[in-house]
Design an enzyme around this catalytic site. Structure first.
Site, PDB file in Angstrom:
ATOM      1  N   ASP A   1      38.987  48.223  31.031  1.00 19.03           N
ATOM      2  CA  ASP A   1      39.916  47.682  31.735  1.00 19.03           C
ATOM      3  C   ASP A   1      40.869  48.356  32.695  1.00 19.03           C
ATOM      4  O   ASP A   1      41.888  48.949  31.269  1.00 19.03           O
ATOM      5  CB  ASP A   1      40.210  45.922  31.967  1.00 19.03           C
ATOM      6  CG  ASP A   1      39.719  45.875  33.308  1.00 19.03           C
ATOM      7  OD1 ASP A   1      39.953  46.217  34.982  1.00 19.03           O
ATOM      8  OD2 ASP A   1      39.942  45.062  34.512  1.00 19.03           O
TER       9      ASP A   1
HETATM   10  C1  BGC Z   1      39.135  44.387  37.579  1.00 12.15           C
HETATM   11  C2  BGC Z   1      38.524  45.475  37.575  1.00 12.15           C
HETATM   12  C3  BGC Z   1      37.564  46.381  37.946  1.00 12.15           C
HETATM   13  C4  BGC Z   1      39.246  46.890  38.030  1.00 12.15           C
HETATM   14  C5  BGC Z   1      39.178  48.816  38.430  1.00 12.15           C
HETATM   15  C6  BGC Z   1      40.388  45.721  37.250  1.00 12.15           C
HETATM   16  O1  BGC Z   1      41.770  44.658  38.497  1.00 12.15           O
HETATM   17  O2  BGC Z   1      40.069  43.341  36.130  1.00 12.15           O
HETATM   18  O3  BGC Z   1      37.220  44.302  36.956  1.00 12.15           O
HETATM   19  O4  BGC Z   1      36.790  46.816  37.702  1.00 12.15           O
HETATM   20  O5  BGC Z   1      40.500  46.481  37.948  1.00 12.15           O
HETATM   21  O6  BGC Z   1      39.297  48.125  39.953  1.00 12.15           O
END
Ligand code: BGC
Length: 783
Positions: A319
């Site tokens: 993440d």
């Molecule tokens: C979130 C994810 C997301 C990623 C990309 C993160 O802050 O937890 O779910 O896919 O950002 O945008």
């Protein structure tokens, strides 16, 4: 916060970080693990048909191609393939930071996210193909969560449809639109089981249940990936956030998770396992720790379970900056160590943190990360690029003509409307207040969500247009209202926290209410009060909505609460006082149309709650498959003190998991069983006849619950083990059957092996959890 804002925050984070240095009681003979080998290997409570995904076939041509390519790559080029960076978006359109452009041209980045449109992705791809020595195509990822341009209801709402074809359709349309804009890869499905409505990300998942959540997760993967990854209208799916992110303590986002290994395996892991079995191409790590180790550094999660036990064959992405975050977690002394821990644990690609980019080469040169580990991760990423067909034609997804012909197709909008009405849950309907009667000639629509476009598509509607496209409730009702019926609107109240106590708009709203036949109160939460970093300590209607609602009810006019939000709200007062409540979540681009379909009765509501609605936030966590405890409240006399209860609130929820009303009614016959017992290889079929006892055709979600009476560890008081959504005409009856095998009853036993145990079970078929439509029947499983 906008994605841009978040990007700033992320770089601030990395700056700061850079400077931081058995036997069960009733059965004498426990099951031997060897007898239960299949179940042990499955390691999940939700059996999913294991089909080798089309992409996973062994392809000697691909292997030779990738061997050859890896053989030519420098260490820096390899690390580039493990680096994912964001694009930005400004009012003028997509942009790319200069330094990132240089990174692309130098082969220091293999994948980009937040970049879309056919033209823009083509431009970026061109920079990679024409600028780099080895011409390795970029992979474009994006958060396509509940629709890309055409926005469907938020994910929790889709789950409330209990209609897997509808869920799959939403993902299919998302993939068609996203892939037409150059996107190869979506960061969806989010499969985090969540039992805490304070957590804003409850809106992104499928609710509290393992079984329903696993089915929804698999439907989404099928929708995104289709049957063939090489088809240009399919995208790689990502199951996220691995693992147990939904168990953040006190519902505060990014908070510590501290759950037992058994709970991890039985509650939080099965939806992940189900998507691995269904062939999901990628997995995203989570921000939280599990058992003291941040997920992005957890060899246990990323290698022992995901690879060695489950045989996952795709690649793992972190993440957003979650490798960097291992420093403030207190698990890594600096970014270099965090990068080593991550790749050695099983991470393949670093999202946005640039930790691999800046540190990994040195770690390899100094022997803390092996070449083989890097090569393995590179191979996994290249394989996906290959399977998408990008080495044949890197521009195959960036086709402007296709893009033009695909976005917002009328059939997509129609599908979004259909899924939206299927997602709505009728929570109360006293004296058939709904559908709206023909005699209701003047409708007062009141509340901050009544004429809002921005809120209708909820959070995580990345490329969704919030300003112009969404059809508001007011528009939808006005268009649909029969000739001679008026619909007038007054905002009346505000959902902003800061407006609690204000009464500015009340007089106008009350004046409108008093001259109308019926009041529709469109109330709930602002769209960004759920989603990431959107936790609340109260589940009440925010702002001054509750105060206005009470005054609307005091007019004596029938009030219908049209509830829109991304989490269960505490609407106990409304439940006591308004005539009807419809939970509409955030319905998407076609919101107003779908709401009108249900309120005017063109569509008979059929959704059921995928999550429990508590009476008060103090009951949280409250979920349907809880344990009985040693002092269950039912064992005591009414009012008994020394039982598991509160002094001031019943134990029961306001609305149960699986609950939802219809404009018609259904009856359930007693359950019949094909046999009173089954052996290890046997099966039992349970059947009940469901009858539509009302005057309209309607759909019912028929649910199968099981209770394992005694186990080598304590077992939940009920577990969903099957469901089927059926349509019945008035007076029509249908027999619904569910077949159970011993493996369906598996769990993590006292010795931590996974499997079923012989013994006695209860089973019932019902319209919701907790409701026993007829006396539960007992069956036994023998060994
Ligand atoms: C979130 C994810 C997301 C990623 C990309 C993160 O802050 O937890 O779910 O896919 O950002 O945008």
């Amino acid at each position: 916060m906008s994605r841009f804002g978040k990007t700033l925050m992320a770089s601030a984070i990395s700056l700061t970080m850079a400077s931081c240095a058995s036997a069960r009681a009733d059965t004498p003979q426990p099951v031997k693990a060897s007898e239960n080998a299949a179940a042990v290997a499955a390691e999940t409570t939700v059996p999913v048909e294991k089909a080798t995904p089309a992409w996973a076939h062994n392809d000697p041509k691909m292997n030779a191609f990738i061997d050859n390519l890896i053989g030519q790559m420098t260490l820096q080029e390899k690390i580039g393939q493990l680096t994912l960076l964001t694009s930005d978006w400004e009012s003028t359109g997509p942009t790319m930071r200069d330094s990132y452009k240089q990174d692309i041209a130098a082969g220091r980045v293999g994948a980009i996210f937040n970049a879309y449109t056919a033209k823009y992705t083509r431009e970026l791809q061109q920079a990679a193909i024409e600028g780099t020595r080895l011409k390795i195509p970029l992979l474009f990822g994006y958060d396509v969560i509940h629709g890309h341009r055409t926005i469907f209801p938020i994910s929790l709402g889709e789950a409330a449809s209990w209609d897997m074809a509808a869920v799959e359709k939403s993902a299919r349309v998302s993939a068609e639109e996203a892939s037409a804009e150059g996107i190869h890869w979506t960061f969806s499905p989010m499969v985090d089981v969540s039992r805490d409505p304070r957590w804003g990300r409850i809106s992104e998942g499928a609710g509290e249940d393992v079984y329903l959540g696993s089915k929804v997760a698999v439907a989404r993967v099928h929708g995104y990936q289709g049957k063939d990854l090489a088809a240009t209208d399919t995208v790689l799916a990502t199951t996220k956030h691995y693992a147990a992110y939904g168990a953040a303590q006190a519902g505060r986002d990014y908070n510590t998770v501290d759950i037992s290994e058994r709970t991890l395996r039985d509650v939080y892991l099965p939806p992940f396992k189900a998507t691995v079995d269904a062939g999901v191409a990628t997995i995203m790590t989570s921000f939280n720790e599990y058992d003291g180790i941040p997920a992005s550094g957890s060899k246990y999660l990323l290698t022992d379970v995901l690879r060695d036990k489950w045989g996952f064959d795709g690649f793992v992405v972190t993440d957003y900056t979650s490798i960097n975050e291992m420093v403030p977690h207190g698990y890594s002394k600096d970014l270099a160590q965090a990068g080593e821990q991550a790749i050695n644990a099983g991470v393949d690609m670093d999202m946005q943190g640039a930790v691999f980019m800046e540190n990994l080469a040195k770690s390899v040169e100094e022997g803390r990360v092996s070449q083989a580990t890097v090569d393995r991760a590179v191979r996994r990423v290249l394989e996906m690029k290959y399977r998408l067909g990008l080495f044949d034609d890197p521009y195959r997804y960036s086709n402007e003509a296709r893009e033009k012909a695909t976005l917002y197709k009328p059939e997509f909008l129609e599908a979004a409307r259909d899924v939206a009405r299927k997602s709505m849950v009728l929570l109360k309907n006293e004296n058939n207040a709904l559908p709206l009667a023909a005699s209701a000639k003047s409708i007062a629509l009141i509340g901050p969500l009544g004429d809002s476009k921005t809120d209708m598509i909820g959070s995580w509607s990345a490329a969704g247009d919030r300003q112009t496209r969404p059809i508001t409730v007011l528009q939808g009702l006005k268009e649909r209202a029969p000739k001679g019926t008026t619909v007038a609107y007054a905002k009346g109240a505000s959902y902003d926290f800061a407006d609690a106590g204000k009464t500015d708009g009340f007089a106008e709203a009350l004046a409108l209410a008093s001259k109308s036949d019926v009041i529709i109160a469109a109330m709930g939460e602002r769209w960004d009060m759920t989603g990431e970093a959107a936790s609340r300590t109260s589940l009440d209607l925010p702002g001054n909505q509750q105060a206005l609602l009470e005054q609307l009810v005091a007019t004596g006019k029938p009030v219908i609460l049209l509830l829109m939000s991304g989490r269960p709200n505490t609407v106990g007062w409304a439940d006591q006082h308004v005539a009807a409540i419809l939970e509409a979540w955030y319905p998407g681009t076609m919101a107003g149309k779908a709401v009108a379909d249900v309120l005017f009765g063109d569509y008979n509501p059929s959704g059921k709650l995928p999550v429990t609605f508590p009476r008060t936030v103090g009951q949280v966590p409250l979920y349907y498959d809880q344990k009985n405890t040693g002092r269950p409240i039912e064992l005591g006399e009414p009012g008994a003190k020394y039982v598991s209860r509160y002094l001031n609130t019943p134990n029961t929820p306001l609305y149960r998991f699986g609950y939802g009303l219809s404009y018609t009614s259904f009856s359930y016959s007693p359950v019949t069983l094909s046999a009173p017992s089954m052996g290890p290889k046997g099966a039992i079929t349970a059947s009940a006849t469901i009858t539509n006892t009302g005057k309209r055709a309607g759909e019912e979600v028929v649910q199968l619950y099981v209770r394992d009476l005694v186990g080598s560890v304590t077992r939940p008081v009920q577990e969903l083990k099957g469901f089927e959504k059926i349509m019945l005409k008035p007076g029509e009856s249908r027999s619904v059957s569910f077949t159970l095998r011993p493996a369906d009853l598996a769990f993590t036993r006292a010795d931590m092996s996974h499997g079923w145990e012989p013994g006695e079970f209860q089973l019932w078929i019902a319209p919701s959890s907790g409701a026993k439509a007829s006396t539960p029947v007992t069956f036994t499983v023998t060994d």
